[in-house]
Design an enzyme around this catalytic site. Structure first.
Site, PDB file in Angstrom:
ATOM      1  N   ASP A  19      12.362  27.269 -11.917  1.00  0.00           N
ATOM      2  CA  ASP A  19      10.552  27.060 -12.316  1.00  0.00           C
ATOM      3  C   ASP A  19      10.356  26.612 -11.198  1.00  0.00           C
ATOM      4  OD1 ASP A  19       8.079  26.622 -12.864  1.00  0.00           O
ATOM      5  OD2 ASP A  19       8.587  24.532 -14.258  1.00  0.00           O
ATOM      6  N   ASP A 111       6.312  32.518 -12.479  1.00  0.00           N
ATOM      7  CA  ASP A 111       6.618  31.589 -11.665  1.00  0.00           C
ATOM      8  C   ASP A 111       7.640  30.835 -12.372  1.00  0.00           C
ATOM      9  OD1 ASP A 111       5.762  30.003 -13.262  1.00  0.00           O
ATOM     10  OD2 ASP A 111       4.917  28.693 -12.655  1.00  0.00           O
ATOM     11  N   GLU A 112       8.377  31.497 -13.210  1.00  0.00           N
ATOM     12  CA  GLU A 112       9.777  30.811 -14.066  1.00  0.00           C
ATOM     13  C   GLU A 112      10.773  32.197 -14.559  1.00  0.00           C
ATOM     14  OE1 GLU A 112       9.050  28.494 -17.882  1.00  0.00           O
ATOM     15  OE2 GLU A 112       6.847  28.283 -17.620  1.00  0.00           O
TER      16      GLU A 112
END
Lengths: 438, 190
Positions: A19, A111-112
């Site tokens: 993350d 973003d993960e």
């Protein structure tokens, strides 16, 4: 409470969840040292915080907060217009770096990601822990900001790991240690357990996640539906949810939404905003050779209230003229002159590969074929001269006006900092360091 | 001529059955009276490499058969020889960039690197993953700004040096924060 492990195995599978820490704000800080160590907030063009640096979080800034409120708590906050182009470039790099180690990567969001590294100790000559460390170190160094990671036997527990220590944490949770991590963890912290479920759990007398995990399988199956049973099983160290590693080349829905300021009750202007969104959504659909069976249009008023209507097309296509025809009726139903609107949007649904299945009675399909040829040309003009070289008359008002008046009108830094040969519409796909270079 | 006709019949058989005929089938195919004559012709074809035989003597097709079978659907001829040659070339992108994920760009400003041939407006490609070495041009963070200079290492001292005598070397007070190493300068004129 018992201190017995929930399972004796450590890593029957090895799943990594990674993350990006305050991803958008970090993208900004890492490219401009003037922003490092300062409370940075992105989302200026919308007037609300979409991502904030850890310095801003420390001062109580939360996602979705309105700019004026932020200034009260955090007077030195630096607001930045979102630069999604740069964030997307860095997001792609993020996934490519993880893929250096394993092809099994699920791009969960910008973003993960999840990465399966099961069985890779031997080929890579490293322990699972070392692989996770190396991936994290390369991400931190090459992207210039930190990532947090969790290593566990499944997705649910890996998510607990990546949240455990933030920013820049790496938390390793082998199966036989899960109980130590979940014993005081409120259930709503678990991925997939929302406020509804956690309220239900409380009524059942379950206060922390370990109590949930310790219930018997029969009991769980009686009280919960399949997704929650899977969460329960993963909390017990089992592997229930495989990674979805299919590349995102197929879009099952496409959405385009745009905010504009000031809010407006000018019907023609608001419609032109919608028209532009529909055009843009169609461009994307055609790029992936998809056609649309139905779509939803929605309007957001100045009180952040959103209303939408779903409309169906008689024949699937990705032709904005066809869609606008039906969208007009729906728009008339939605639009209320007494309200001011601040955003319009469209979601294309039931997307399928564009192909002709059968001819229709009224020759409609032949017209669509003509449109297809027309848009083949339009798209190649756009390819050459930029996305908005050609657009429909109904979108004209939206194109003529700036999207945001006043302070919010600021464009992302990168768009105002071009090299010879770059245009406002097309830039080199390499992220750029910002600020003065001496 | 006659041989070619017989070969043609073999090909037709292969197209229809997706296998080569047995000896008795060839007997009928070619209207021969004896298997011996079949045998002779097969040998001749085998010598010319038009058919092959397995270790039991049965017929196997060669490239000749499949080529003819698909001729109808192929429209292009041989791939252009240029294409093969191009395998060994790289694009300008590949030439300039080694580690794509770690490469960034920036726009040079000021004249501090003019003697190194870097002037304001130049496009600078930098790599965040490279370990900075003495003599490299690096991009470092000094007083909350990017600065592009030569990296100098003398003994245990590390400092930054401009390529312009107007500027003094920068000796960092604390740790020198080097963000990336310069890998290329691009100047586009037109």
């Amino acid at each position: 409470m018992t201190n017995k492990p929930l399972t004796l195995h450590s890593f029957p599978h090895a799943i990594l969840h990674i993350d990006g820490d305050a991803f958008f704000a970090s993208c900004e800080q890492s490219r401009n040292p003037a922003l490092a160590g300062k409370p940075v907030i992105t989302g200026k063009e919308r007037g609300i915080a979409s991502s904030m640096s850890y310095e801003a979080k420390a001062k109580g800034v939360k996602r979705g907060m309105v700019m004026a409120d932020i200034k009260k708590n955090c007077p030195d906050a630096i607001f930045i217009p979102s630069d999604y182009e740069t964030y997307s470039l860095l997001s792609k790099r993020f996934f490519s770096i993880v893929r250096r180690y394993t092809p099994d990567v699920e791009e969960y969001s910008i973003d993960e990601c999840f990465a399966e590294i099961t069985g890779l100790q031997r080929p890579l000559g490293m322990s699972y822990e070392r692989i996770a460390e190396k991936i994290k170190a390369e991400l931190d160094k090459e992207l210039g900001f930190t990532f947090s990671a969790g290593l566990a036997p499944n997705k649910v527990v890996a998510k607990i790991g990546s949240k455990w220590k933030k920013p820049s944490g790496l938390t390793i949770i082998p199966g036989n240690k899960i109980h130590e991590f979940i014993k005081d963890l409120p259930p709503e912290k678990i991925w997939g357990i929302g406020p509804q479920t956690s309220a239900y759990l409380e009524r059942l007398g379950i206060k922390d996640t370990l109590q949930f995990a310790l219930r018997s399988e029969e009991w769980i199956k009686q009280k919960f539906t399949k997704p929650h049973c899977e969460i329960w099983a993963e909390l017990n160290g089992r592997y229930m949810m495989p990674l979805d590693t299919s590349p995102k080349s197929r879009y099952y829905s496409i959405q385009k939404m745009k905010t504009f300021t000031p809010a407006s009750n000018d019907k023609a202007y608001v419609f032109s905003q919608l028209s532009r969104n529909i055009e843009n959504a169609c461009i994307k659909a055609r790029r992936y050779n998809l056609s649309v069976k139905s779509f939803t249009i929605f309007l957001k008023d100045s009180f952040f209230e959103t209303r939408g209507i779903e409309v169906k097309l008689s024949l699937p296509c990705a032709v904005p003229e066809k869609m606008l025809k039906v969208a007009t009726e729906a728009f008339d139903l939605l639009f209320d002159k007494r309200n001011k609107y601040r955003a319009t949007g469209v979601v294309l649904l039931k997307l399928d590969e564009a192909k002709i299945d059968q001819l229709d009675l009224f020759g409609e399909i032949l017209k669509i074929e003509e449109y297809k040829q027309l848009y083949g040309t339009v798209d190649s003009v756009r390819e050459k001269y930029g996305k908005h070289a050609v657009y429909l008359g109904s979108s004209h008002l939206a194109h003529k006006m700036r999207q945001h008046e006043g302070e919010r009108a600021e464009v992302p830094l990168r768009k105002g900092n071009l090299f010879l040969g770059e245009t406002k519409r097309k830039r080199i796909g390499i992220p750029m360091f910002m600020g003065e270079v001496r | 001529m006659i041989k070619n006709q017989k070969l043609e019949k073999l090909v037709v058989f292969y197209e229809h059955h997706s296998r080569m005929p047995s000896f008795s089938e060839m007997l009928r195919l070619w209207n021969y009276k004896s298997k011996n004559s079949v045998y002779k012709l097969v040998n001749k074809l085998a010598e010319e490499g038009l058919v092959k035989r397995d270790k039991n003597g049965k017929l196997l097709p060669t490239g000749y058969f499949s080529e003819i079978a698909v001729l109808g659907t192929i429209e292009a001829g041989f791939p252009s020889p240029a294409e093969e040659e191009l395998v060994d070339t790289i694009s300008l992108d590949e030439y300039l960039i080694k580690n794509r994920e770690a490469t960034y760009m920036l726009k040079a400003s000021g004249d501090s690197m003019k003697d190194a041939g870097i002037v304001a407006g130049d496009m600078v490609l930098v790599d965040r993953s490279k370990t900075p070495k003495d003599g490299d041009v690096v991009v470092a963070e000094v007083d909350s700004k990017w600065t592009m200079k030569y990296l100098r290492k003398r003994g245990d001292k590390t400092y930054l040096e401009a390529a312009n005598s107007k500027y003094k070397p920068i000796h960092p007070k604390s740790e020198l924060k080097i963000a990336a190493v310069v890998i290329a300068i691009i100047r586009k004129y037109k």
